[in-house]
Design an enzyme around this catalytic site. Structure first.
Site, mmCIF file in Angstrom:
data_model
loop_
_atom_site.group_PDB
_atom_site.id
_atom_site.type_symbol
_atom_site.label_atom_id
_atom_site.label_comp_id
_atom_site.label_asym_id
_atom_site.label_seq_id
_atom_site.Cartn_x
_atom_site.Cartn_y
_atom_site.Cartn_z
ATOM 1 N N CYS A 1 31.564 46.596 43.193
ATOM 2 C CA CYS A 1 30.531 46.322 44.127
ATOM 3 C C CYS A 1 30.586 47.480 45.158
ATOM 4 O O CYS A 1 31.105 47.319 46.438
ATOM 5 C CB CYS A 1 30.826 45.086 44.983
ATOM 6 N N LYS B 1 29.094 48.224 39.246
ATOM 7 C CA LYS B 1 30.231 47.259 38.749
ATOM 8 C C LYS B 1 30.438 45.941 39.510
ATOM 9 O O LYS B 1 30.657 45.880 40.601
ATOM 10 C CB LYS B 1 31.509 47.857 38.740
ATOM 11 N N CYS C 1 23.281 43.805 44.698
ATOM 12 C CA CYS C 1 24.212 43.729 45.492
ATOM 13 C C CYS C 1 23.673 43.049 46.917
ATOM 14 O O CYS C 1 22.788 43.700 47.467
ATOM 15 C CB CYS C 1 24.554 45.232 45.609
HETATM 16 C C1 LIG Z 1 35.120 42.445 48.007
HETATM 17 C C2 LIG Z 1 34.390 42.524 46.694
HETATM 18 C C3 LIG Z 1 32.997 42.035 46.918
HETATM 19 C C4 LIG Z 1 32.222 42.161 45.678
HETATM 20 N N1 LIG Z 1 30.736 41.748 45.888
HETATM 21 C C5 LIG Z 1 30.048 41.428 44.956
HETATM 22 C C6 LIG Z 1 28.590 40.993 45.108
HETATM 23 O O1 LIG Z 1 28.480 40.746 45.851
HETATM 24 N N2 LIG Z 1 27.883 40.550 43.911
HETATM 25 C C7 LIG Z 1 28.409 40.829 42.796
HETATM 26 O O2 LIG Z 1 27.758 40.599 41.482
HETATM 27 N N3 LIG Z 1 29.704 41.521 42.434
HETATM 28 C C8 LIG Z 1 30.574 41.550 43.461
HETATM 29 N N4 LIG Z 1 31.690 42.224 43.404
HETATM 30 C C9 LIG Z 1 32.285 42.546 41.976
HETATM 31 C C10 LIG Z 1 32.664 41.444 40.977
HETATM 32 O O3 LIG Z 1 33.487 40.534 41.344
HETATM 33 C C11 LIG Z 1 33.179 42.302 39.711
HETATM 34 O O4 LIG Z 1 32.150 43.252 39.269
HETATM 35 C C12 LIG Z 1 33.496 41.322 38.615
HETATM 36 O O5 LIG Z 1 34.395 40.479 38.963
HETATM 37 C C13 LIG Z 1 33.814 41.943 37.323
HETATM 38 O O6 LIG Z 1 34.286 41.028 36.305
HETATM 39 P P1 LIG Z 1 35.225 41.373 35.176
HETATM 40 O O7 LIG Z 1 35.619 40.171 34.552
HETATM 41 O O8 LIG Z 1 35.070 42.689 34.576
HETATM 42 O O9 LIG Z 1 36.634 41.685 35.961
HETATM 43 P P2 LIG Z 1 37.624 40.455 36.936
HETATM 44 O O10 LIG Z 1 36.725 39.300 37.435
HETATM 45 O O11 LIG Z 1 38.180 41.340 37.812
HETATM 46 O O12 LIG Z 1 38.394 39.998 35.737
HETATM 47 C C14 LIG Z 1 39.309 40.860 34.984
HETATM 48 C C15 LIG Z 1 40.421 39.938 34.595
HETATM 49 O O13 LIG Z 1 41.108 40.704 33.536
HETATM 50 C C16 LIG Z 1 42.487 40.300 33.701
HETATM 51 N N5 LIG Z 1 43.479 41.346 33.327
HETATM 52 C C17 LIG Z 1 44.072 42.240 33.835
HETATM 53 N N6 LIG Z 1 44.800 43.169 33.174
HETATM 54 C C18 LIG Z 1 44.708 42.554 32.030
HETATM 55 C C19 LIG Z 1 45.495 42.629 30.646
HETATM 56 N N7 LIG Z 1 46.352 43.728 30.598
HETATM 57 N N8 LIG Z 1 45.332 41.848 29.759
HETATM 58 C C20 LIG Z 1 44.675 40.677 29.811
HETATM 59 N N9 LIG Z 1 43.962 40.389 30.877
HETATM 60 C C21 LIG Z 1 44.118 41.141 32.137
HETATM 61 C C22 LIG Z 1 42.646 40.061 35.110
HETATM 62 O O14 LIG Z 1 43.821 39.153 35.520
HETATM 63 C C23 LIG Z 1 41.438 39.262 35.688
HETATM 64 O O15 LIG Z 1 41.316 38.065 35.228
HETATM 65 C C24 LIG Z 1 32.670 42.238 44.342
HETATM 66 C C25 LIG Z 1 34.049 42.746 44.236
HETATM 67 C C26 LIG Z 1 35.011 42.549 45.456
HETATM 68 C C27 LIG Z 1 36.243 43.085 44.956
#
Ligand SMILES: Cc1cc2nc3c(=O)[nH]c(=O)nc-3n(C[C@H](O)[C@H](O)[C@H](O)COP(=O)(O)OP(=O)(O)OC[C@H]3O[C@@H](n4cnc5c(N)ncnc54)[C@H](O)[C@@H]3O)c2cc1C
Length: 415
Positions: free
Chosen positions: A167, A311, A349
């Site tokens: 984000c 992202k 966003c």
């Molecule tokens: C402050 C903030 C504000 C945001 N605002 C927005 C917004 O307004 N709008 C929007 O669309 N997005 C927003 N985002 C971004 C959004 O939250 C992420 O892009 C989204 O969560 C990505 O999904 P993901 O599954 O790739 O990662 P995540 O949701 O972070 O999930 C990754 C998972 O993998 C697991 N993991 C890590 N290492 C391992 C391993 N070795 N083996 C197995 N599992 C593992 C973790 O425990 C986690 O559960 C924001 C993020 C933040 C931090």
């Protein structure tokens, strides 16, 4: 799924049970109920990270952003509560930190990214103390709101590290919310707000920059480009920035009463050190099909991949559909180019420019503007605030993570 004492196998292995992993599992399960799916995820609580900005502003509680993982893993999908220790795509296998080995026919890799708190000396030990907070963790976001409430005027510093980060708008959303909170508390004129950006742009999509700049001016925010947070001396409330200009890079120190810091981010070690990674350490997938460029039975999505989108969870919503379409087409033997679903880079966003207005930035690859609504997306709107606050979280929990899809078109539009 078959299992021996230390080895298991499955049709589809999903590494990472965050936004991307749960959304993909739920969609796969709905589309192909007989498929044998396992998710590797170490944590027992899943966080709605987009809500952390609102927790930091006192608009949402932390509890509203958290749900037990066990309630989100779709029925029939096996949860392996562990973490991947090593990817071995040449042998269709993932080794887990608890010693188990998982074999798969197809792999979906989505373990997110690394938030590198240790990269800034003094940050980890200062968090939650001496006015230092960060919306990039659940605990840190609670501290942001606590410190905003305790603030009585002085210097408030906000930082944004080099891209890519998750984000990319989040570091500045809290700047506007804090400024508006100070304005409503009648202390804005006793406050110096500085926003230190490591790069040279306020936002990656230039189309939205003028409206953001006008808010920077309206709140009287002092904007610094090429100013990268380097270390924090929490006890003395001093932040050191590496500041670059035509003469080179030098250190500059700033005293603060409040510091909202955003940690540098990058690929997880387990991804960077694996054959799945590109030279920069991200999972090397084709940016349109989301299929791995070297391993045909591997797909990647979410924050962990090499794709040049913003992202965000909004990106994950579209990516999960593309991954599921293409993975099922592969199972069905239809994996020719014509059968490939295509990801166009869509991300969204919601830029919270005040406590009741949002600029809803929606865009795709190359900065193409892709609004959901037939409105000028540069205009800050109360309706978009209400959508962000009340509707989007419900879409996240009840639609995206449950494997439902909404037929919303985000067509590129010229303005
Ligand atoms: C402050 C903030 C504000 C945001 N605002 C927005 C917004 O307004 N709008 C929007 O669309 N997005 C927003 N985002 C971004 C959004 O939250 C992420 O892009 C989204 O969560 C990505 O999904 P993901 O599954 O790739 O990662 P995540 O949701 O972070 O999930 C990754 C998972 O993998 C697991 N993991 C890590 N290492 C391992 C391993 N070795 N083996 C197995 N599992 C593992 C973790 O425990 C986690 O559960 C924001 C993020 C933040 C931090």
């Amino acid at each position: 799924m078959s299992a021996t004492s230390d080895a298991v196998s499955c049709d589809v292995l999903i590494v990472g049970g965050g936004a991307a992993g749960i959304a993909t599992a739920a969609l796969l399960r709905r589309r192909r109920p007989g498929l044998d799916i396992a998710i590797v995820e170490p944590h027992s609580v899943h966080c709605y990270q987009p809500g952390w900005t609102l927790v930091g502003a006192g608009v949402m509680t932390r509890a509203q952003t958290e749900r037990p993982e066990v309630r989100l893993i779709p029925p029939g999908v096996r949860w392996m509560r562990s973490a991947a220790a090593a990817f071995d795509p040449d042998n269709d296998r993932v080794d887990l930190v608890d010693g188990r080995r998982v074999s798969y026919r197809r792999l979906v890799a989505c373990p997110g990214l690394k938030t590198d708190w240790a990269a800034i000396p003094g940050l980890a030990k200062s968090l939650g103390r001496n006015g230092v907070c960060s919306n990039y963790s659940a605990e840190g976001a609670q501290r942001t709101w606590q410190f905003l409430q305790q603030f009585r005027g002085g210097t408030a510093l906000f930082t944004q590290p080099p891209m890519p980060i998750k984000c990319p708008g989040a570091p500045q959303k809290i700047v506007y919310l804090a400024a508006d909170h100070f304005r409503r508390s009648n202390i804005l004129n006793q406050t110096r707000i500085e926003f230190h950006v490591a790069g040279d742009a306020l936002f990656g999509v230039g189309f939205f920059v003028p409206v953001l700049k006008s808010r920077i001016e309206r709140y009287g925010i002092d904007l610094h480009y090429h100013s990268n947070l380097k270390s924090i001396d929490g006890d003395n409330r001093i932040a050191t920035f590496a500041v670059s200009d035509a003469d080179g890079t030098r250190d500059e120190q700033r005293a603060f009463d409040l510091l909202h810091a955003v940690p540098p981010q990058g690929p997880l070690d387990v991804v960077r050190d694996s054959p799945l990674a590109n030279a920069a350490g991200w999972i090397d997938v084709d940016q349109v099909s989301l299929r791995h460029v070297r391993y045909g039975n591997v797909w990647g999505l979410g924050d962990a991949t090499s794709t040049p989108n913003s992202k965000t969870a909004a990106a994950v919503r579209m990516q999960s559909r593309v991954v599921v379409d293409n993975l099922l087409a592969d199972i069905d033997g239809l994996s020719n180019a014509a059968a490939q679903a295509a990801y166009d880079g869509y991300a969204s966003c919601p830029l919270t420019v005040s406590y009741d207005e949002v600029v809803m930035a929606e865009f795709g690859y190359g900065g193409r503007i892709m609004p959901t609504f037939p409105l000028d997306p540069r205009v800050p709107r109360r309706s978009m605030w209400e959508l962000t606050r009340h509707v989007v979280p419900r879409l996240y929990w009840d639609v995206m993570l449950r494997g439902h899809t909404l037929d919303i078109a985000h067509r590129p539009r010229d303005f």
